[in-house]
Design a protein around this motif. Structure first.
Motif: not given
Length: 453
Positions: A379-381, A417-418, A376
């Motif tokens: 998806k951002y990093v 990010h989360m 998960t």
């Protein structure tokens, strides 16, 4: 007097199924020799090689009860020949003109080999019946525990959550393939043997192939393309399948042993009052049946390897390895049948401790689903950066004996990010069982019909 666990009156209930014991009994063996001579006489009568009334007389007298077992036993020792005394005794029983046509055109190995094939044919029917019942039981358990979440383990360590039904579906798939192998193998190793002294059918060459075809048909066996006196690949194939079946049964037993360990305690093989685990520790509830099964699996697999040794044959006849088949084939069939019978009983009464599975899912305080959190975050990093970031908090949580959730929430890089809710959602083990339920249904769809004959 018994000399092994297979024929021991004391151990027989643990190691061998009674149904399979009958297949390889002396009475069954003797009757199958007689059946071969009847099939041969009837085949030869049909092509006009011997009179029909002769074949009928041979068939009428072919009952093992008319043969003295002790005479056969002593005769084999005295003559050092595995069949000549049986020919002599059956000739006496039939008597007259008909008695002179017994074994006409055949060689000893024809009758001995065909008899082993008839034993295999009967043994295979027993095994298929057992395996279909076992398959049905496993399929039902896989459905029952489709959503029973437990720790999945790789290298002996917690990996990702799975379901008990998924674990069982893997067993189902193996058993199904074994049934398929046995069915497909019939055309290769359930073949009769009637070829004469050097395999050329010189003794009745004019009618040889016709007699061979009818002989095999009368016994419910296939006709070989060519003599298989020195072709032992059929028995090697059968032994391989038996060894694989035993291996799967042993694997299931071994898994239950491991999951019954005190520190894990997720499954028990079943227990009833009166069962004793130890002669000195009254508290023990040992997986004794599963341990027996793992032990006999090792015997089966070692003995089955003799099938490969027997493939190395000399010239047109070689008895040096041929005789091992009279020993190892009954043993592997009887022990494998016994193992299936024991594990059938285990599956019908085994105990699932869901509360222990729940406890063990949380044993590592969220680390079991670190992959879910990593993917998960990826998806951002990016995937590799995410791996490094989650690795860092995972090792910290492990070393400090804290929850992964707690340590993650303190990490500013991850939390940039989360959200907290997102982290919590992805650290719930029951939310990360992948396609367990779909895979169970795929297995069920493929093998359910194999439970029926």
């Amino acid at each position: 007097m018994a000399s092994s666990v297979i024929d021991s009156e004391l151990y027989r209930g643990i190691y061998v199924s009674e149904e399979m014991r009958k297949v390889f009994s002396d009475e069954s063996l003797l009757q199958k020799w007689l059946d071969c001579w009847v099939a041969l006489a009837e085949a030869e009568a049909e092509v006009g090689l011997i009179p029909e009334e002769v074949a009928q007389e041979i068939a009428n007298k072919a009952n093992y009860r008319s043969i003295d077992m002790e005479v056969i036993r002593k005769g084999i020792v005295d003559t050092t020949h595995p069949l000549i005394v049986q020919i002599r005794e059956f000739t006496k029983v039939v008597g007259g003109k008909a008695g002179q046509f017994i074994h006409w055109g055949a060689t000893t190995q024809d009758i001995m080999d065909t008899t082993v094939v008839l034993q295999i044919k009967e043994a295979q029917d027993v095994l298929l019946s057992q395996l279909r019942k076992f398959l049905d039981t496993l399929l039902n358990l896989a459905q029952e525990h489709k959503n029973t979440v437990m720790p999945g383990r790789t290298h002996g360590q917690h990996a990702l959550p799975v379901t008990l039904g998924y674990k069982m579906a893997i067993w189902v798939d193996e058993i199904g393939k074994h049934i398929e192998r046995l069915e497909e193998g019939k055309k290769r190793y359930l073949l009769g043997s009637f070829s004469g002294a050097a395999g050329t059918l010189a003794s009745i060459s004019e009618n040889g192939l016709a007699v061979q075809e009818l002989y095999c048909k009368n016994l419910g066996l296939g006709q070989p393309t060519i003599t298989w006196h020195t072709q032992r690949d059929g028995f090697a194939e059968f032994a391989s399948i038996i060894a694989m079946i035993s291996g799967t049964i042993g694997k299931i037993a071994n898994e239950i042993i491991n999951l019954q360990k005190s520190e894990i305690g997720e499954i028990e093989e079943g227990f009833k009052m009166g069962q004793v685990g130890s002669s000195t520790m009254p508290h023990k509830r040992n997986p004794m049946l599963c341990e027996y099964v793992v032990g006999l699996t090792r015997i089966v697999q070692r003995n089955a390897s003799l099938g490969f040794d027997a493939m190395i044959q000399e010239h047109e006849r070689d008895m040096t390895f041929w005789t091992t088949e009279w020993s190892y084939i009954p043993q592997i069939c009887m022990l494998t049948s016994g193992g299936i019978e024991q594990m059938q009983g285990v599956l019908e009464r085994f105990i699932v401790h869901k509360e222990h599975m729940e406890r063990n899912l949380n044993l590592l305080k969220g680390l079991i689903v670190s992959e879910n959190l990593m993917l998960t975050l990826g998806k951002y990093v990016g995937r590799q950066n995410a791996h490094d970031m989650i690795y860092k908090v995972s090792m910290q949580a492990f070393e400090e004996n804290r929850s992964l959730l707690e340590v993650t929430l303190e990490d500013k890089d991850i939390m940039s990010h989360m959200s907290e809710q997102e982290v919590k959602e992805h650290l719930r083990p029951k939310n990360y069982i992948g396609l367990c339920t779909e895979l169970i249904d795929r297995v069920d769809k493929k093998w359910r019909s194999f439970c029926r004959t």
